[in-house]
Design a protein around this motif. Structure first.
Motif, PDB file in Angstrom:
ATOM      1  N   ASP A 103       0.826  -1.203   0.000  1.00 57.66           N
ATOM      2  CA  ASP A 103       0.000   0.000   0.000  1.00 57.66           C
ATOM      3  C   ASP A 103       0.862   1.255   0.000  1.00 57.66           C
ATOM      4  O   ASP A 103       0.464   2.285  -0.564  1.00 57.66           O
ATOM      5  N   GLN A 104       2.032   1.183   0.608  1.00 58.60           N
ATOM      6  CA  GLN A 104       2.938   2.336   0.579  1.00 58.60           C
ATOM      7  C   GLN A 104       3.380   2.623  -0.853  1.00 58.60           C
ATOM      8  O   GLN A 104       3.484   3.799  -1.258  1.00 58.60           O
ATOM      9  N   ARG A 144       1.577   2.022  -3.464  1.00 57.94           N
ATOM     10  CA  ARG A 144       0.398   2.640  -4.092  1.00 57.94           C
ATOM     11  C   ARG A 144       0.339   4.133  -3.778  1.00 57.94           C
ATOM     12  O   ARG A 144       0.133   4.962  -4.671  1.00 57.94           O
ATOM     13  N   ARG A 145       0.546   4.463  -2.506  1.00 58.06           N
ATOM     14  CA  ARG A 145       0.477   5.880  -2.117  1.00 58.06           C
ATOM     15  C   ARG A 145       1.610   6.671  -2.747  1.00 58.06           C
ATOM     16  O   ARG A 145       1.423   7.828  -3.152  1.00 58.06           O
ATOM     17  N   ASN A 146       2.784   6.073  -2.846  1.00 56.34           N
ATOM     18  CA  ASN A 146       3.906   6.762  -3.485  1.00 56.34           C
ATOM     19  C   ASN A 146       3.609   7.052  -4.947  1.00 56.34           C
ATOM     20  O   ASN A 146       3.914   8.137  -5.462  1.00 56.34           O
ATOM     21  N   GLU A 149       0.664   7.392  -6.348  1.00 55.44           N
ATOM     22  CA  GLU A 149      -0.355   8.434  -6.427  1.00 55.44           C
ATOM     23  C   GLU A 149       0.225   9.816  -6.138  1.00 55.44           C
ATOM     24  O   GLU A 149      -0.278  10.834  -6.647  1.00 55.44           O
ATOM     25  N   ALA A 150       1.308   9.869  -5.341  1.00 56.97           N
ATOM     26  CA  ALA A 150       1.958  11.141  -5.021  1.00 56.97           C
ATOM     27  C   ALA A 150       3.049  11.503  -6.022  1.00 56.97           C
ATOM     28  O   ALA A 150       3.746  12.510  -5.831  1.00 56.97           O
ATOM     29  N   SER A 181       8.100   4.324  -7.401  1.00 57.56           N
ATOM     30  CA  SER A 181       7.427   3.164  -6.814  1.00 57.56           C
ATOM     31  C   SER A 181       7.713   1.938  -7.661  1.00 57.56           C
ATOM     32  O   SER A 181       8.084   2.040  -8.829  1.00 57.56           O
TER      33      SER A 181
END
Length: 724
Positions: A550-551, A553-555, A557-558, A562
């Motif tokens: 999930d980290q 995924r967040r990276n 999106e930011a 990744s």
């Protein structure tokens, strides 16, 4: 249970709860039908093994070995996986599989695919491998093709070496139908009494302790040898076994039985005694497959079907010879020209001795830096085995703690633990006596260790201990130093020559503390705590991996760097797969390198178009597990024992360790770069669930063989000039 091969670790599972979905599949962003059927995926894995047997570029005796591996794999699949499904059908436990289908439907599909694959397997032998062996001077022949001199020689051999151990069993009112042991070859014989004219039936078991393929002339040159299947030799001497009777028909058949083991651990006071009783019961499990030769007459078949209580779906009619797993016996033929080129593993640079004809200082090397070893390219004997043997002999070593899941006969690992105990050291061995098909061997090892004074424990109730851990406590200048080994493979010197695995040696104090706590909990009670450099199942491994996924995924999106790279034997767990789907939807590039089962469906627009899945099979069995995360440029890379299956994440003690040395992170990255490169020979999994082999380029030239490349790279390594 079988020869050292892919068959030893086919990743079947088979535990009852392996059929249960662990997580609710209620994510509205993910579509239904997003999982591939695990049973179909396993059969596709075994098809890839078969494709190696069909490959004319693979040496002929190696191709015969792949045919044997295919057969042995399929045997285990029926004994464990099909047996479990059938048990659910018979008991009415219609538990859904990971794609929501009832066991009866799954069994029907398995039967159809297995029939097709077994027929293809038989053709691969008769039309491809056998002719190539014949052209090379290795001839598997029938009795009818031999000369009179050959017949005479074999009659003498039969009379002296085979006839005395045969046991024909009649079937009549005074002799009930005999028990047919699982995986044994048998002759169904119909005879007529010459005096009464009455027809009778008899069963003759082909002795399993005798050579499966008998040399026609033991003195013949290895450049032109002949072998006859043992059952063919016996069949042509039935008159000696039934004197005065007319032989009407004889046919070969083979039965596969349910050999899964079920123990209610919390309801037994003595686990070993309960397991030994269950192992005895295993021999008498119900039949789940009947293999017969294609020429079997209906009278004989009807009798077998009735007495064995099998369905038409469970009957497999095949050309002779049955049980091509017997081709393992051809491994002893001394024809190096028909095998892969010989390979000698190197010693990892850090463990090479400082001077010729001296021993390396294993503990000194580990104290200076973490050491990552890659088997079988780098030697198990001069790394893992040497580590434990030096620990046993070193007077500064106070204690050794180790897990044993599978090991080999006359194991130097077990002997090192015994030597250490006899030298007065504290030794703890956690022996997993529930390791499938190694249960009896592990019970034997446990008792031998106990007699030598080793503290033997069997892990936690309800969990198998599958992690690969060794911890050595050494006194150095008045303080205690921890030396740890965490691996991806078993402490088995024999399979280490053909299994690809990774292992980390470290003197890191935090890893030592983590292992000390973990061993204490394994020999005591439940594992509840988190660890610093380890991810440990059953409580924290899945959660930890999902957090890393999930980290990423967040990276993504930011807009940060990744990426996810995973290498496993099998990936089935829905939660992990869904996490990877969500990461792909966010734009995370995901590479999955899987040997066996893959329930993840790659390349689906809007769901998994950023996921690639590759598989590599070859000379060595790819067995290591790696989990790598880009983490915004600060990589997190783990190796360890866990596959992404329910049994590993929920019902086993598994451990992953995080690699920290920059050189090790680079090595893992380079390994993935080659494995996922389109110039490397691999199988690609498509969005339709079909595996496609990519072994040549557009011009027909062979693509890079990863294992060959790693062997060459290992052989070219030299001792470093300096150490940090």
């Amino acid at each position: 249970m079988a020869a050292d091969s892919i068959a030893l670790d086919s990743g079947l599972g088979g535990d009852d709860d392996d059929f249960d979905p662990v997580f609710e599949r209620d994510d509205p962003a993910l579509p239904e039908g997003r999982y591939l059927d695990r049973e179909v995926s396993w059969l596709a894995f075994n098809q890839r093994v078969l494709e190696l047997a069909e490959d004319p570029t693979v040496p002929a005796l190696e191709r015969a070995n792949f045919l044997a591996i295919f057969a042995s794999n399929l045997d285990e699949f029926f004994m464990v996986r099909v047996a479990g499904l059938k048990r659910r059908v018979l008991t009415g436990l219609a538990v859904p599989t990971n794609v929501g289908r009832a066991p009866a439907d799954v069994l029907s599909d398995i039967s159809q695919t297995a029939h097709e694959l077994q027929a293809r397997h038989a053709r691969a032998w008769s039309e491809l491998v056998k002719p190539d062996l014949t052209a090379a001077g290795v001839n598997v022949v029938t009795w009818d093709s031999l000369t009179d001199d050959d017949h005479e020689r074999l009659r003498d051999y039969f009379g002296q070496q085979i006839f005395p151990v045969l046991m024909p069993l009649a079937v009549d009112p005074a002799h009930p139908f005999p028990y047919i042991s699982g995986l044994s070859l048998n002759l169904a014989v119909r005879v007529r009494n010459s005096k009464t004219g009455r027809q009778e039936f008899a069963r003759l078991k082909v002795p399993q302790m005798l050579p499966r393929f008998v040399p026609v002339d033991p003195t013949a040159s290895l450049e032109n040898v002949q072998y006859i299947p043992l059952e063919d030799l016996i069949a042509n001497h039935l008159g000696d076994l039934f004197p005065g009777m007319e032989i009407i028909e004889h046919h070969v058949f083979r039965v596969t039985r349910n050999e899964d083991v079920e123990i209610e651990e919390d309801e037994t006071e003595n686990l070993i005694q309960a397991l030994e009783k269950e192992l005895l019961r295993r021999r008498f499990g119900p039949p789940i497959r009947l293999e017969i030769t294609e020429d079997m007459d209906d009278v004989t078949l009807d009798l077998l079907v009735r007495e064995l209580d099998v369905t038409d779906q469970e009957v497999y009619r095949l050309p002779a010879p049955l049980d091509l797993g017997g081709l393992f016996s051809l491994s002893g033929i001394d024809r190096p020209d028909l095998r892969y080129p010989p390979r000698v593993p190197t010693t990892v640079m850090q463990f090479q001795p400082a001077e010729p004809n001296t021993k390396a200082d294993i503990f000194g090397a580990i104290a200076q830096q973490d050491v990552l070893v890659h088997h079988p390219y780098e030697s198990f004997a001069t790394s893992v085995q040497a580590f434990l043997e030096q620990a046993a002999a070193d007077p500064q070593v106070l204690a050794i703690k180790q897990t044993l899941y599978r090991t080999s006969g006359d194991s130097p690992i077990v002997e090192a633990l015994i030597d250490a105990a006899e030298a007065g050291k504290q030794v703890l061995a956690l022996v997993e006596i529930k390791a499938r098909f190694d249960e009896q061997a592990n019970i034997t090892w446990a008792r031998k260790l106990e007699k030598a004074g080793v503290h033997v424990v069997y892990g936690l109730v309800g969990l198998k201990t599958h992690c690969k851990l060794a911890l050595v406590i050494r006194e150095e200048k008045g303080t205690l130093q921890h030396y740890s080994h965490i691996g991806t493979g078993n402490y088995n010197p024999k399979t280490s020559r053909i299994y690809e695995d990774l292992g980390l040696f470290t003197a890191d104090a935090q890893v030592g503390k983590d292992l000390t706590r973990l061993f204490n909990e394994l020999s005591g009670y439940a594992i509840e705590k988190k660890f610093k450099r380890l991810l440990v199942a059953p409580l924290h491994l899945r959660k930890g991996l999902l957090k890393h996924i999930d980290q990423e995924r967040r990276n993504a999106e930011a807009g940060k760097p990744s990426g996810i790279r995973i290498k496993v034997n099998s990936i089935v767990d829905e939660a992990i797969i869904d996490g990877l789907y969500r990461a792909s939807q966010a734009g995370v590039p995901v590479d999955i390198w899987v040997r066996g089962i893959c329930s993840l469906r790659p390349g689906q627009p809007g769901m998994s178009e950023n996921i690639r899945v590759r598989s590599i099979l070859g000379r060595f069995l790819e067995h290591s597990r790696i989990f790598s995360f880009v983490n915004d440029g600060d990589p997190r890379v783990f190796i360890g024992s866990a596959d992404m299956m329910h049994r590993n994440l929920d019902r086993r003690v598994e451990a992953l360790v995080r690699l920290t040395a920059p050189a090790h992170l680079s090595e893992i990255g380079a390994l993935f770069d080659v494995a996922m490169d389109d110039k490397t020979s691999t199988w690609h999994l498509g969005a339709d669930g079909i595996w496609e082999r990519h072994s040549t380029d557009e011009s027909g030239a062979a693509l890079v063989d990863l294992q060959d490349r790693l062997m060459l790279k290992s052989s070219l390594r030299r001792r470093p000039r300096t150490r940090r």
